[in-house]
Design a protein around this motif. Structure first.
Motif, PDB file in Angstrom:
ATOM      1  N   TYR A 191     -24.912  70.932  47.880  1.00 57.67           N
ATOM      2  CA  TYR A 191     -23.770  71.796  47.533  1.00 57.67           C
ATOM      3  C   TYR A 191     -23.420  72.726  48.704  1.00 57.67           C
ATOM      4  CZ  TYR A 191     -21.285  75.500  44.895  1.00 57.67           C
ATOM      5  OH  TYR A 191     -20.375  76.435  44.452  1.00 57.67           O
TER       6      TYR A 191
ATOM      7  N   ASP B  92      -6.765  64.805  39.730  1.00 60.44           N
ATOM      8  CA  ASP B  92      -8.081  64.657  40.355  1.00 60.44           C
ATOM      9  C   ASP B  92      -7.934  64.843  41.872  1.00 60.44           C
ATOM     10  OD1 ASP B  92     -10.479  63.836  41.383  1.00 60.44           O
ATOM     11  OD2 ASP B  92     -10.581  61.967  40.229  1.00 60.44           O
ATOM     12  N   ILE B  93      -8.515  65.925  42.373  1.00 58.88           N
ATOM     13  CA  ILE B  93      -8.303  66.227  43.801  1.00 58.88           C
ATOM     14  C   ILE B  93      -8.976  65.216  44.724  1.00 58.88           C
ATOM     15  CG2 ILE B  93      -7.906  68.703  43.450  1.00 58.88           C
ATOM     16  CD1 ILE B  93     -10.812  69.146  44.530  1.00 58.88           C
TER      17      ILE B  93
ATOM     18  N   LYS C  30     -20.030  72.783  51.168  1.00 60.75           N
ATOM     19  CA  LYS C  30     -19.200  73.985  51.362  1.00 60.75           C
ATOM     20  C   LYS C  30     -19.002  74.262  52.862  1.00 60.75           C
ATOM     21  CE  LYS C  30     -18.269  75.414  47.141  1.00 60.75           C
ATOM     22  NZ  LYS C  30     -16.879  75.276  46.646  1.00 60.75           N
TER      23      LYS C  30
ATOM     24  N   VAL D 129     -12.376  78.055  48.423  1.00 63.62           N
ATOM     25  CA  VAL D 129     -13.373  78.993  47.902  1.00 63.62           C
ATOM     26  C   VAL D 129     -14.770  78.434  48.167  1.00 63.62           C
ATOM     27  CG1 VAL D 129     -14.143  80.342  45.931  1.00 63.62           C
ATOM     28  CG2 VAL D 129     -11.725  79.702  46.131  1.00 63.62           C
TER      29      VAL D 129
ATOM     30  N   VAL E 210     -20.430  84.104  39.848  1.00 61.66           N
ATOM     31  CA  VAL E 210     -19.151  84.390  39.190  1.00 61.66           C
ATOM     32  C   VAL E 210     -19.285  84.308  37.666  1.00 61.66           C
ATOM     33  CG1 VAL E 210     -16.731  83.685  38.995  1.00 61.66           C
ATOM     34  CG2 VAL E 210     -17.918  83.473  41.199  1.00 61.66           C
TER      35      VAL E 210
ATOM     36  N   ARG F 250     -16.398  76.662  31.611  1.00 62.21           N
ATOM     37  CA  ARG F 250     -17.337  76.112  30.637  1.00 62.21           C
ATOM     38  C   ARG F 250     -18.667  76.843  30.591  1.00 62.21           C
ATOM     39  NH1 ARG F 250     -18.259  70.111  30.899  1.00 62.21           N
ATOM     40  NH2 ARG F 250     -17.796  70.109  33.116  1.00 62.21           N
TER      41      ARG F 250
ATOM     42  N   GLN G 177     -13.222  79.034  35.699  1.00 64.36           N
ATOM     43  CA  GLN G 177     -13.385  80.500  35.600  1.00 64.36           C
ATOM     44  C   GLN G 177     -12.411  81.226  36.512  1.00 64.36           C
ATOM     45  OE1 GLN G 177     -17.335  82.398  35.033  1.00 64.36           O
ATOM     46  NE2 GLN G 177     -17.988  80.833  36.492  1.00 64.36           N
ATOM     47  N   LEU G 178     -12.426  80.855  37.776  1.00 63.01           N
ATOM     48  CA  LEU G 178     -11.588  81.538  38.760  1.00 63.01           C
ATOM     49  C   LEU G 178     -10.142  81.069  38.682  1.00 63.01           C
ATOM     50  CD1 LEU G 178     -11.086  83.306  41.260  1.00 63.01           C
ATOM     51  CD2 LEU G 178     -11.861  81.370  42.666  1.00 63.01           C
TER      52      LEU G 178
ATOM     53  N   ASP H 105      -5.786  70.762  36.845  1.00 63.90           N
ATOM     54  CA  ASP H 105      -7.249  70.673  36.781  1.00 63.90           C
ATOM     55  C   ASP H 105      -7.604  69.184  36.842  1.00 63.90           C
ATOM     56  OD1 ASP H 105      -9.490  72.825  36.340  1.00 63.90           O
ATOM     57  OD2 ASP H 105     -10.133  71.067  35.207  1.00 63.90           O
TER      58      ASP H 105
HETATM   59  N1  LIG Z   1     -19.456  79.965  39.580  1.00 63.54           N
HETATM   60  C1  LIG Z   1     -20.092  80.573  40.573  1.00 63.54           C
HETATM   61  O1  LIG Z   1     -21.041  81.334  40.366  1.00 63.54           O
HETATM   62  C2  LIG Z   1     -19.657  80.346  42.000  1.00 63.54           C
HETATM   63  C3  LIG Z   1     -20.438  80.882  43.034  1.00 63.54           C
HETATM   64  C4  LIG Z   1     -20.034  80.673  44.347  1.00 63.54           C
HETATM   65  C5  LIG Z   1     -18.891  79.959  44.632  1.00 63.54           C
HETATM   66  N2  LIG Z   1     -18.170  79.430  43.608  1.00 63.54           N
HETATM   67  C6  LIG Z   1     -16.994  78.649  43.931  1.00 63.54           C
HETATM   68  O2  LIG Z   1     -15.861  79.285  43.347  1.00 63.54           O
HETATM   69  C7  LIG Z   1     -14.894  78.300  42.998  1.00 63.54           C
HETATM   70  C8  LIG Z   1     -14.509  78.475  41.537  1.00 63.54           C
HETATM   71  O3  LIG Z   1     -15.696  78.326  40.749  1.00 63.54           O
HETATM   72  P1  LIG Z   1     -15.668  78.452  39.172  1.00 63.54           P
HETATM   73  O4  LIG Z   1     -16.860  79.211  38.760  1.00 63.54           O
HETATM   74  O5  LIG Z   1     -14.321  78.873  38.735  1.00 63.54           O
HETATM   75  O6  LIG Z   1     -15.911  76.919  38.781  1.00 63.54           O
HETATM   76  P2  LIG Z   1     -15.521  76.193  37.416  1.00 63.54           P
HETATM   77  O7  LIG Z   1     -15.394  77.152  36.298  1.00 63.54           O
HETATM   78  O8  LIG Z   1     -16.481  75.035  37.272  1.00 63.54           O
HETATM   79  O9  LIG Z   1     -14.056  75.634  37.738  1.00 63.54           O
HETATM   80  C9  LIG Z   1     -13.841  74.508  38.557  1.00 63.54           C
HETATM   81  C10 LIG Z   1     -12.787  73.650  37.885  1.00 63.54           C
HETATM   82  O10 LIG Z   1     -12.539  72.504  38.723  1.00 63.54           O
HETATM   83  C11 LIG Z   1     -12.483  71.366  37.863  1.00 63.54           C
HETATM   84  N3  LIG Z   1     -12.739  70.138  38.605  1.00 63.54           N
HETATM   85  C12 LIG Z   1     -13.925  69.519  38.842  1.00 63.54           C
HETATM   86  N4  LIG Z   1     -13.720  68.371  39.507  1.00 63.54           N
HETATM   87  C13 LIG Z   1     -12.371  68.269  39.698  1.00 63.54           C
HETATM   88  C14 LIG Z   1     -11.548  67.287  40.316  1.00 63.54           C
HETATM   89  N5  LIG Z   1     -12.082  66.171  40.872  1.00 63.54           N
HETATM   90  N6  LIG Z   1     -10.217  67.477  40.335  1.00 63.54           N
HETATM   91  C15 LIG Z   1      -9.661  68.591  39.774  1.00 63.54           C
HETATM   92  N7  LIG Z   1     -10.401  69.554  39.170  1.00 63.54           N
HETATM   93  C16 LIG Z   1     -11.745  69.389  39.140  1.00 63.54           C
HETATM   94  C17 LIG Z   1     -13.570  71.667  36.838  1.00 63.54           C
HETATM   95  O11 LIG Z   1     -13.491  70.810  35.727  1.00 63.54           O
HETATM   96  P3  LIG Z   1     -14.883  70.527  34.896  1.00 63.54           P
HETATM   97  O12 LIG Z   1     -15.403  71.861  34.453  1.00 63.54           O
HETATM   98  O13 LIG Z   1     -14.427  69.670  33.777  1.00 63.54           O
HETATM   99  O14 LIG Z   1     -15.795  69.848  35.869  1.00 63.54           O
HETATM  100  C18 LIG Z   1     -13.275  73.114  36.521  1.00 63.54           C
HETATM  101  O15 LIG Z   1     -12.250  73.241  35.557  1.00 63.54           O
HETATM  102  C19 LIG Z   1     -15.532  76.959  43.348  1.00 63.54           C
HETATM  103  O16 LIG Z   1     -15.148  76.558  44.636  1.00 63.54           O
HETATM  104  C20 LIG Z   1     -17.016  77.263  43.350  1.00 63.54           C
HETATM  105  O17 LIG Z   1     -17.755  76.372  44.168  1.00 63.54           O
HETATM  106  C21 LIG Z   1     -18.510  79.621  42.296  1.00 63.54           C
END
Ligand SMILES: NC(=O)c1ccc[n+]([C@@H]2O[C@H](COP(=O)([O-])OP(=O)(O)OC[C@H]3O[C@@H](n4cnc5c(N)ncnc54)[C@H](OP(=O)(O)O)[C@@H]3O)[C@@H](O)[C@H]2O)c1
Length: 286
Positions: free
Chosen positions: A124, A35-36, A128, A98, A150, A156, A11-12, A31
């Motif tokens: 989780y 793999d990070i 963080k 983040v 977010v 997804r 998303q971000l 992505d």
């Molecule tokens: N979403 C929220 O409401 C929220 C709230 C607070 C903080 N945050 C933080 O904001 C940041 C962005 O969140 P987001 O909502 O954009 O999350 P997101 O949509 O799930 O995006 C994270 C991306 O990282 C990928 N990923 C997972 N494991 C990985 C790996 N080992 N190596 C490389 N890429 C990998 C995911 O792939 P897959 O989808 O295939 O796993 C996904 O494409 C994150 O740090 C999250 O913790 C999010």
């Protein structure tokens, strides 16, 4: 300027890629193709690109799954960030990490600023906090952004899309009242991160849209925005759901450091919500 963005399909991350490219930056987005959690892969891939900035927007956001499989969660949310911090150190460039409102226990009774003490209640949240500490210790020049709830066009899953889909499929909803926060549009969040992370003003920032609501109130607003205000929503409590991960009950993040540093304020979440729902209901639900 060359920027490495990890989690670039999320998303971000996707919004960051769009925004930095539109601003003329040279962007390398990764992505699952990098793999990070793989130290050798990260160290062999990132420093040779000679980045000016490394952004870690990758995460395992499955907070419930983390409770039964903590290794998987820590591997991505801590070790993965550790690898990127080391890659940024090797590249002599700043790191963006983040983080989340889950670093707090949610019992303060008012919004949390960057000056409040953390007290994570979940795997989780602990991952963080550990990554924030590691980032601050190892990536001497760093930006840490805590955000929450977010939603956006990419990635997804998100709460807004789930509410609309469930309303259409089930005709009624049950949503919790005892989880209160600040919904945040991914594009607005990317705007804050892009502005601050190119400012040289390293540090810890809370980064959200303005406006506080419960999940229940937010669900009603989503349905109204989607033209389905008649769909019944029953208020329930978290204890009714029996989820493995404890949520902070009241954890709005106050963007205090952005304010102190004189950065522009955020919009109310109703604006990005209206834009996003319009886009979703315009044939982009799947
Ligand atoms: N979403 C929220 O409401 C929220 C709230 C607070 C903080 N945050 C933080 O904001 C940041 C962005 O969140 P987001 O909502 O954009 O999350 P997101 O949509 O799930 O995006 C994270 C991306 O990282 C990928 N990923 C997972 N494991 C990985 C790996 N080992 N190596 C490389 N890429 C990998 C995911 O792939 P897959 O989808 O295939 O796993 C996904 O494409 C994150 O740090 C999250 O913790 C999010």
């Amino acid at each position: 300027m060359h920027i490495v963005i990890c989690g670039a399909a999320g998303q971000l991350g996707s919004e960051l890629v769009d925004l930095f490219k539109a601003g003329g930056a040279d962007v390398s987005g990764f992505d699952l193709d990098m793999d990070i959690t793989d130290y050798d892969l990260v160290m062999g891939s990132v420093p040779p690109l000679k980045p000016d900035l490394v952004i870690n927007a990758a995460a395992d956001v499955d907070a419930d799954g983390a409770e039964s499989d903590p290794d998987s969660s820590y591997r991505v949310n801590f070790t993965g960030n550790q690898n990127l911090a080391l890659a940024a150190l090797e590249s002599v460039c700043p790191l963006v990490f983040v983080s989340s409102d889950y670093v707090f226990d949610g019992t303060k009774g008012e919004a949390y600023s960057e000056f409040d003490m953390v007290n994570p209640q979940s795997v989780y949240g602990r991952a963080k906090v550990a990554s924030e500490v590691y980032t601050a210790a190892v990536a001497r020049r760093h930006y840490i952004f805590r955000t929450q709830w977010v939603f956006g066009r990419y990635g997804r899953r998100n709460f807004v899309k789930s509410i609309i889909r469930n309303a259409r499929e089930k005709g009624s909803l049950k949503v919790v009242t005892d989880e209160v926060g600040k919904p945040t549009g991914a594009r607005d969040l990317a705007g804050i991160i892009a502005r601050v992370s190119t400012s040289g003003r390293y540090g810890l920032y809370h980064a959200t849209n303005e406006g506080v609501c419960s999940r229940f109130e937010f669900a009603k607003e989503i349905l109204a925005a989607a033209g389905m205000p008649e769909v019944p929503v029953d208020p329930i409590m978290h204890c009714d759901l029996d989820l493995p991960c404890p949520r902070p009950p009241y954890s709005p993040l106050d963007n205090m450091n952005l304010r102190l540093q004189g950065f522009p304020g955020s919009r109310h979440y109703s604006e990005p919500l209206a834009e996003y729902v319009r886009w979703l209901t315009d044939g982009n639900m799947d």
